[in-house]
Design an enzyme around this catalytic site. Structure first.
Site, mmCIF file in Angstrom:
data_model
loop_
_atom_site.group_PDB
_atom_site.id
_atom_site.type_symbol
_atom_site.label_atom_id
_atom_site.label_comp_id
_atom_site.label_asym_id
_atom_site.label_seq_id
_atom_site.Cartn_x
_atom_site.Cartn_y
_atom_site.Cartn_z
ATOM 1 N N HIS A 1 -54.087 4.767 11.732
ATOM 2 C CA HIS A 1 -55.254 4.033 11.231
ATOM 3 C C HIS A 1 -56.506 4.900 11.346
ATOM 4 O O HIS A 1 -57.266 5.057 10.383
ATOM 5 C CB HIS A 1 -55.409 2.738 12.046
ATOM 6 C CG HIS A 1 -56.612 1.938 11.716
ATOM 7 N ND1 HIS A 1 -56.541 0.735 11.034
ATOM 8 C CD2 HIS A 1 -57.940 2.125 11.983
ATOM 9 C CE1 HIS A 1 -57.754 0.226 10.901
ATOM 10 N NE2 HIS A 1 -58.616 1.062 11.467
ATOM 11 N N GLU A 2 -56.710 5.487 12.527
ATOM 12 C CA GLU A 2 -57.911 6.291 12.739
ATOM 13 C C GLU A 2 -57.853 7.611 11.979
ATOM 14 O O GLU A 2 -58.872 8.089 11.478
ATOM 15 C CB GLU A 2 -58.114 6.544 14.236
ATOM 16 C CG GLU A 2 -58.484 5.290 15.014
ATOM 17 C CD GLU A 2 -59.716 4.593 14.441
ATOM 18 O OE1 GLU A 2 -60.693 5.298 14.102
ATOM 19 O OE2 GLU A 2 -59.694 3.368 14.324
ATOM 20 N N HIS B 1 -59.106 7.020 8.512
ATOM 21 C CA HIS B 1 -60.571 7.022 8.446
ATOM 22 C C HIS B 1 -61.103 8.450 8.406
ATOM 23 O O HIS B 1 -61.952 8.797 7.580
ATOM 24 C CB HIS B 1 -61.167 6.329 9.682
ATOM 25 C CG HIS B 1 -61.038 4.841 9.698
ATOM 26 N ND1 HIS B 1 -61.268 4.055 8.591
ATOM 27 C CD2 HIS B 1 -60.731 3.988 10.707
ATOM 28 C CE1 HIS B 1 -61.096 2.779 8.910
ATOM 29 N NE2 HIS B 1 -60.766 2.715 10.183
#
Length: 212
Positions: free
Chosen positions: A21-22, A25
């Protein structure tokens, strides 16, 4: 399968899901012109660089033990919006990349589990597959809530009028405290909304593979 093994499986899935997820980003920000995450060492597969002890570990595991929908977050990837292409819309794309990654992970795990039968087999393999689907759906949906500093707030910011933007910027300063208060005060409501959203997405998954 023992309860300890179930906890360890959930813990492992949480680590992988939050790390990816990170990374999503960070790589989206990098693609849009901001290398802050790269310079600060956040474009890495080391989960310890991304995880927040409360949002990424404690809260999801407590929710797992309580039997409710599992949701959480991670330590925000540093992004300098001044470097991003497309202004607020660039920031919205960076924000959306995280939940979208969770939804993709959930769908891929569902497809693999469904067509191999692992999803319905039980045991360790079945638990890993089920957790990959449910935990990633939970993370994706939770992070789309439009409350700072969750990803949904960045998406809302791109289309919000100035008074709403000012309010959101004020809330941003409180960061994790806002999210924790929201979770403590509104957990039953959040769980109800998320359960409905997860059921809807799973129904769509089954529809896509021809199960009506």
């Amino acid at each position: 399968m023992s309860y300890l093994v179930s906890i360890l499986i959930a813990f492992g899935v949480i680590l992988v899901s939050m790390m990816l997820h990170e990374l999503a980003h960070g790589y989206m920000a990098y693609a849009l012109g901001d290398d802050t995450a790269k310079l600060e060492g956040r474009l890495t597969l080391n989960p310890l660089k991304h995880l927040d002890p409360v949002l990424s570990l404690l809260m999801p595991l407590l929710l797992f033990l309580s039997g409710g929908p599992i949701f959480g977050g991670a330590k925000p990837v540093p992004v300098d919006s001044r470097n991003l292409k497309h202004g607020a819309w660039g920031m919205a794309l960076v924000a959306f990349a995280g939940p979208m990654t969770n939804f993709i992970l959930a769908f891929v795990a569902f497809l693999v589990g469904h067509f191999t039968g692992i999803l319905y087999a039980g045991g360790v393999a079945g638990a890993i597959c089920v957790d990959f689907v449910t935990i990633n759906l939970g993370f994706g949906i939770f992070n789309l809530i439009p409350v700072p500093p969750l990803d949904g707030s960045r998406i809302l910011y791109a289309i919000a009028p100035d008074p709403i933007r000012d309010l959101m910027e004020g809330m941003e300063r409180w960061g994790i405290i806002v999210v924790m208060v929201l979770v403590v005060v509104a957990t039953p409501l959040i769980s109800t909304i998320m359960s409905g959203a997860m059921d809807g997405i799973l129904t769509a998954f089954y529809w896509l593979v021809g199960v009506r």
